[in-house]
Design a protein around this motif. Structure first.
Motif, PDB file in Angstrom:
ATOM      1  N   PRO B  72       0.275  -1.004   0.318  1.00  0.00           N
ATOM      2  CA  PRO B  72      -0.052  -0.051  -0.200  1.00  0.00           C
ATOM      3  C   PRO B  72       0.576   1.055   0.152  1.00  0.00           C
ATOM      4  O   PRO B  72       1.793   1.671   0.512  1.00  0.00           O
ATOM      5  CB  PRO B  72      -0.812   0.316   1.348  1.00  0.00           C
ATOM      6  N   TYR B  82      -5.122  -0.207  -3.057  1.00  0.00           N
ATOM      7  CA  TYR B  82      -6.091   0.128  -2.372  1.00  0.00           C
ATOM      8  C   TYR B  82      -7.356  -0.494  -2.408  1.00  0.00           C
ATOM      9  O   TYR B  82      -7.988  -0.885  -1.597  1.00  0.00           O
ATOM     10  CB  TYR B  82      -6.163   2.204  -2.191  1.00  0.00           C
ATOM     11  N   MET B  83      -8.427  -0.134  -3.951  1.00  0.00           N
ATOM     12  CA  MET B  83      -9.026  -0.798  -4.172  1.00  0.00           C
ATOM     13  C   MET B  83      -8.786  -1.754  -3.793  1.00  0.00           C
ATOM     14  O   MET B  83      -9.944  -3.168  -3.613  1.00  0.00           O
ATOM     15  CB  MET B  83      -9.165  -0.381  -5.411  1.00  0.00           C
ATOM     16  N   ARG B  85      -7.647  -4.136  -1.924  1.00  0.00           N
ATOM     17  CA  ARG B  85      -7.606  -4.485  -0.698  1.00  0.00           C
ATOM     18  C   ARG B  85      -8.979  -4.605  -0.581  1.00  0.00           C
ATOM     19  O   ARG B  85      -9.487  -5.359   0.282  1.00  0.00           O
ATOM     20  CB  ARG B  85      -6.498  -3.487   0.184  1.00  0.00           C
ATOM     21  N   ARG B  86      -9.467  -3.607  -0.373  1.00  0.00           N
ATOM     22  CA  ARG B  86     -11.383  -3.702  -0.334  1.00  0.00           C
ATOM     23  C   ARG B  86     -11.960  -5.110  -0.626  1.00  0.00           C
ATOM     24  O   ARG B  86     -12.612  -5.441  -0.629  1.00  0.00           O
ATOM     25  CB  ARG B  86     -11.545  -2.709  -0.519  1.00  0.00           C
ATOM     26  N   THR B  89     -10.385  -8.137   0.280  1.00  0.00           N
ATOM     27  CA  THR B  89     -11.157  -8.774   1.876  1.00  0.00           C
ATOM     28  C   THR B  89     -13.237  -8.894   2.002  1.00  0.00           C
ATOM     29  O   THR B  89     -13.162  -9.985   2.405  1.00  0.00           O
ATOM     30  CB  THR B  89     -11.565  -7.442   2.421  1.00  0.00           C
ATOM     31  N   TRP B 109       1.272  -8.717  -0.287  1.00  0.00           N
ATOM     32  CA  TRP B 109       2.135  -7.565  -1.001  1.00  0.00           C
ATOM     33  C   TRP B 109       3.627  -7.709  -0.895  1.00  0.00           C
ATOM     34  O   TRP B 109       4.381  -8.473   0.047  1.00  0.00           O
ATOM     35  CB  TRP B 109       1.898  -6.393  -0.231  1.00  0.00           C
TER      36      TRP B 109
ATOM     37  N   LEU C 291     -16.275  -3.466   8.947  1.00  0.00           N
ATOM     38  CA  LEU C 291     -14.902  -3.141   8.410  1.00  0.00           C
ATOM     39  C   LEU C 291     -14.694  -1.672   7.775  1.00  0.00           C
ATOM     40  O   LEU C 291     -13.753  -0.829   8.537  1.00  0.00           O
ATOM     41  CB  LEU C 291     -14.409  -4.156   6.799  1.00  0.00           C
ATOM     42  N   TYR C 292     -16.136  -0.986   7.122  1.00  0.00           N
ATOM     43  CA  TYR C 292     -15.758   0.244   6.881  1.00  0.00           C
ATOM     44  C   TYR C 292     -16.672   1.135   7.376  1.00  0.00           C
ATOM     45  O   TYR C 292     -16.892   2.329   7.000  1.00  0.00           O
ATOM     46  CB  TYR C 292     -15.749   0.664   5.245  1.00  0.00           C
ATOM     47  N   THR C 308     -13.834   3.710  -2.852  1.00  0.00           N
ATOM     48  CA  THR C 308     -12.630   4.115  -2.090  1.00  0.00           C
ATOM     49  C   THR C 308     -12.199   3.785  -1.580  1.00  0.00           C
ATOM     50  O   THR C 308     -12.653   2.625  -1.509  1.00  0.00           O
ATOM     51  CB  THR C 308     -13.960   5.502  -0.707  1.00  0.00           C
ATOM     52  N   PHE C 309     -11.207   4.108  -0.508  1.00  0.00           N
ATOM     53  CA  PHE C 309     -10.467   3.441   0.160  1.00  0.00           C
ATOM     54  C   PHE C 309     -10.005   4.385   1.339  1.00  0.00           C
ATOM     55  O   PHE C 309      -9.759   5.274   0.920  1.00  0.00           O
ATOM     56  CB  PHE C 309      -8.843   2.818  -0.580  1.00  0.00           C
ATOM     57  N   LYS C 310      -8.982   3.620   2.127  1.00  0.00           N
ATOM     58  CA  LYS C 310      -8.563   3.965   3.349  1.00  0.00           C
ATOM     59  C   LYS C 310      -7.039   3.686   2.992  1.00  0.00           C
ATOM     60  O   LYS C 310      -7.253   2.943   3.417  1.00  0.00           O
ATOM     61  CB  LYS C 310      -8.975   3.772   4.928  1.00  0.00           C
ATOM     62  N   GLU C 311      -5.753   4.662   4.251  1.00  0.00           N
ATOM     63  CA  GLU C 311      -5.050   4.175   3.556  1.00  0.00           C
ATOM     64  C   GLU C 311      -4.787   2.929   4.828  1.00  0.00           C
ATOM     65  O   GLU C 311      -3.941   2.042   4.685  1.00  0.00           O
ATOM     66  CB  GLU C 311      -3.716   5.491   4.143  1.00  0.00           C
ATOM     67  N   ASP C 312      -5.021   3.156   5.692  1.00  0.00           N
ATOM     68  CA  ASP C 312      -5.041   2.630   7.113  1.00  0.00           C
ATOM     69  C   ASP C 312      -6.383   0.572   6.748  1.00  0.00           C
ATOM     70  O   ASP C 312      -6.702   0.788   8.128  1.00  0.00           O
ATOM     71  CB  ASP C 312      -5.099   2.786   8.422  1.00  0.00           C
ATOM     72  N   ASP C 313      -6.822   0.813   5.768  1.00  0.00           N
ATOM     73  CA  ASP C 313      -8.211  -0.020   5.762  1.00  0.00           C
ATOM     74  C   ASP C 313      -7.183  -1.294   6.285  1.00  0.00           C
ATOM     75  O   ASP C 313      -6.614  -1.445   6.247  1.00  0.00           O
ATOM     76  CB  ASP C 313      -8.316  -0.792   4.338  1.00  0.00           C
ATOM     77  N   GLN C 315      -5.994  -4.916   6.909  1.00  0.00           N
ATOM     78  CA  GLN C 315      -5.643  -6.138   5.455  1.00  0.00           C
ATOM     79  C   GLN C 315      -5.218  -7.649   6.805  1.00  0.00           C
ATOM     80  O   GLN C 315      -4.433  -8.250   6.532  1.00  0.00           O
ATOM     81  CB  GLN C 315      -4.056  -5.495   4.905  1.00  0.00           C
TER      82      GLN C 315
END
Lengths: 339, 146, 321
Positions: B72, B82-83, B85-86, B89, B109, C291-292, C308-313, C315
């Motif tokens: 990331p 990032y996309m 990863r979601r 998940t 990664w 999660l979100y 969208t995303f967050k840098e600290d999603d 993992q």
């Protein structure tokens, strides 16, 4: 034709005596619904039902049917065609569904083209029906030349007269089938009277709800009529009405391949799907839901009459019962009649 | 059908061109040993991997799928991973919820300079799949005659 | 005690006014069905037709399904909680302009699962279904059976925590009491079973699937010009009835709904074979919440989780040797 009776409590045993010699297809219960399925035991048969969700056309025209399989071996191309059909019994279906076979037959047993897959199954099958003592309000068989005790398409007809079913042989095939069968006894005069009463009251309970006369002549002239704009609006464009309909018979043929083996499969298709008339160029002669709904009505009540002299509808009411948005074919026909 | 005694897991590895594929390449030129059970498919970005590709792989009989991308923050296309990863998940969660064994579909990664790490990831992925046995659940079998 | 008996009249009044004043060209609502226990979507363009509009415990369809790509200028919609939540997401996905809609928001007490109700008088034909304050009375030849509404609601209605329209232009009646969210307990219960059992359950359910795509076509969010099932280049899944293909259809449709599904139940209600479709969908609903922190349909501003995303999603699911 001779009449016999079979006690309700003997049905499971009777079916069990058939399994082994015959493949048996009958109504079964799952959850809240009745389905038409191949069964493995007499105890699965469920006859206390109004009508099955899926129709018995599956017995002759399965949703997915292997036409042939192919593979490559050391000697070259190897083709496997389905083996001969084992004898079958289609048991306990409603007379409307049996009538539908008379509409499917001319399609698959044409003058020029004979569909071997359909015909082999048809020839190998005895059809035993169960008349409708209490036709539901969604049924309109009598409006489309049918009857709750119609014998069209049946070899044997069972009539529920209380503790037992009266059994009427309709064809020679049916009579020979009943001959000497364990479980079948002689029908008494009382049984015959009960049978007559049951039929009478069932027919009387059905009121004509749909007017078919003149539709096939009227419809072509209405091709561009604005009424279709409003009739189709709530239609979702799914395949429920066509897939559950006992007379709908459109299909596609696809190849399912995996490296050097594969099979050619016939699958049901539906005129309600956009892809049905999608052309490679991107053009689509029936681009909108309106066009597709119109096609269904036109085909059943006009074009099929032109080609085969029958209305392609047996009034089973499945499309009414299972349409997710309650799009009612009776309302559509009433709308057209009102023009 | 799979011969259980001689069975070796077969894993499809979707590796992003800029990081993981390069990392795998580095492992190769550095002669770092890792299990030969993976079949690599190079993609521009881990975010390009459509869940349908993962499911299609399982349908065709592979025993496991690995998707590996940039760490990331390091995505060549800025936000693709990032996309991803979601997406992954949720995909992993859904498949496991449906009863597909945990460990069939895995993600990592690995950067371009991480040859060793790539080898470790592959080792772990292969062992996870080996423990599960051959994949059967989504395998497409031909139609039996109707 | 709330009085719900005026709701149908209030809806008709509101629709009539909108059409009379030229504020909308069309009102989409419900009218009486042709069989007991059913209401059906209707499209009203004339103020004289508003008398057809109704509201009852049989208005089970999600009308947001009809909103995209409409030629009319402005559209009124009789919308319950879940319909409005679907509309909110459709607005965010830029499928329906907010300014085009006039929302007649109806607080919903839940819709009856008619198949379950029919089962209660199995074999007997229901000729009429009468709705009272808290009961449904089934009437037929020689029988009358009263059912408690609450017991016979659709499952998605039983766990619904947003029955009141989150957004509206014309409110109808009084809001109903909102319950605490219960949807996640359905997921937890299923998850407590071993994986093999879950797989078996889902496989058994979809063994009845006839690929009619009613679930897809009833859903407000399945609007792709070309659905993945119809793709031939590449062909993701075949068209014949095959357990693997059918399972993938349901898994992928559920995945496409992640962060969008509002649990209106339209898919399950549309299924003619009675398949437990929501089992595929509920998991991701609870995932995106956990999660979100996202719940579909509740905000016009919040970005949908897969856009969208967050840098600290999180993992934690990844391989970390």
């Amino acid at each position: 034709m001779k009449h016999k009776i079979i006690k309700k409590k003997d049905i499971a045993g009777f079916i069990n005596s058939l399994i082994g010699e015959y493949r048996v297809f009958a109504p079964v219960q799952k959850g809240r619904q009745a389905f038409f399925r191949e069964i493995g035991s007499g105890s699965e048969v469920f006859l206390d039902y109004q009508n099955t969700t899926n129709s018995p056309k599956e017995a002759f025209f399965p949703q997915s049917e292997r036409l042939f399989a192919y593979g490559l071996d050391k000697k070259g191309l190897k083709l496997t065609v389905p083996s001969e059909e084992k004898k079958r019994v289609v048991f306990g279906i409603r007379p409307c569904d049996a009538r539908s076979f008379s509409m499917l037959d001319p399609v698959f047993d044409g003058e020029k083209y004979k569909d071997v897959y359909y015909l082999n199954k048809r020839a190998a099958t005895i059809v035993i029906g169960l008349g409708c003592n209490k036709p539901p309000a969604t049924c309109f068989c009598t409006s489309v030349a049918g009857n709750p005790f119609s014998t069209d398409g049946l070899d044997l007809l069972l009539v529920d007269i209380g503790e037992e079913y009266a059994a009427e042989a309709i064809t020679d095939k049916g009579e020979r089938f009943m001959e000497g069968r364990e479980g079948f006894g002689e029908a008494s005069p009382d049984n015959m009277v009960s049978m007559g009463k049951v039929k009478e009251s069932a027919e009387a309970s059905m009121s004509p709800s749909v007017k078919i006369d003149g539709l096939s002549e009227k419809l072509p002239g209405l091709f561009d009529h604005p009424i279709w704009d409003s009739l189709h609006e709530k239609c979702l464009g799914c395949g429920i009405c066509t897939y559950l309909c006992p007379t709908c018979h459109c299909f596609d043929i696809i190849d399912e391949a995996a490296e050097s083996t594969g099979e050619r499969v016939r699958i049901w298709d539906s005129c309600q799907f956009k892809l049905f008339t999608q052309e490679t160029s991107g053009a689509n002669p029936r681009p909108a839901a309106k066009d597709r709904l119109k096609q269904r009505i036109m085909h059943k009540f006009s074009y099929f009459r032109d080609n085969y002299d029958q209305t392609a509808c047996v009034g089973c009411g499945r499309c009414i019962l299972h349409c997710p948005v309650n799009l009612d074919i009776r309302r559509i026909l009433a709308g057209i009649n009102s023009i | 059908m799979v011969d259980n005694k001689n069975w070796n897991p077969k894993i499809i590895a979707f590796l992003c061109n800029w990081c993981s594929y390069a990392g795998a390449d580095l492992a190769g030129v550095s002669r770092i040993q890792f299990p030969p059970n993976i079949r690599v498919i190079r993609v521009p970005c881990s975010g390009r991997v459509n869940p349908l590709l993962i499911l299609a792989s399982l349908q065709h009989g592979v025993d496991g799928v690995l998707v590996s991308g940039c760490h990331p923050g390091d995505c060549h296309y800025l936000t693709g991973n990032y996309m991803a990863r979601r997406k992954f998940t949720l995909l992993k969660s859904l498949l496991e919820h449906a009863g597909i064994e945990e460990g069939r579909v895995q993600f990592s990664w690995v950067s371009a300079s991480e040859g060793n790490r790539f080898a470790e990831v592959v080792k772990e992925a292969v062992e996870n799949v080996r423990a599960l046995g051959p994949a059967r659940k989504l395998v497409k079998t031909p139609l039996s005659s109707g | 005690m709330q009085d719900f008996s005026k709701v149908p009249d209030d809806i008709r009044e509101a629709a009539k006014k909108l059409l009379e004043e030229g504020k909308v060209d069309l009102v989409i609502g419900f009218e009486a069905g042709t069989v007991p226990l059913r209401s059906t979507p209707c499209f009203i363009r004339n103020k004289d037709d508003v008398k057809r509009l109704t509201w009852n415990a049989f208005c089970e369809n999600n009308l947001a399904r009809y909103l995209r790509k409409r030629p009319e200028g402005k559209i009124g919609i009789v919308a319950k909680g879940c319909d409005v939540r679907a509309l909110v997401e459709l607005i965010k996905e830029k499928q329906v302009p907010r300014e085009k809609m006039v929302i007649i928001g109806v607080p919903c007490r839940g819709m009856i699962d008619r198949k379950r109700a029919e089962r209660e008088v199995e074999g007997l034909q229901i000729r009429e279904a009468v709705e009272t304050e808290d009961r449904i009375i089934l009437k037929g030849d020689g029988f009358e059976k009263a059912l408690n509404k609450d017991e016979f609601l659709h499952q998605s209605c039983k766990v619904c925590s947003h029955p009141n329209p989150a957004m509206y232009d014309i409110p109808i009646g009084e809001p109903v009491k909102e319950e605490a969210p219960k949807g996640s307990s359905e997921v937890a219960e299923f998850e407590s079973k071993p994986a093999a059992e879950r797989w078996q359950y889902l496989s058994d359910e979809i063994s009845r699937c006839i690929r009619c795509y009613a679930c897809r076509d009833a859903c407000p969010f399945c609007y792709c010009e070309e659905c993945f099932v119809d793709s031939s280049q590449p062909q993701w899944i075949g068209k014949s009835i095959n357990a693997s293909d059918t399972m993938i259809f349901h898994l992928v449709r559920a995945f496409h709904m992640a962060g969008r599904c509002v649990d209106c139940g339209a898919c399950q209600r549309a299924c003619p074979m009675g398949i437990d479709i929501r089992k595929f969908l509920k998991k991701l609903d609870s995932d995106v919440k956990e999660l979100y922190g996202y719940e579909a349909g509740m905000s016009l501003e919040e970005l949908a989780p897969l856009t969208t995303f967050k840098e600290d999603d999180p993992q934690g699911f990844m391989i970390e040797p």
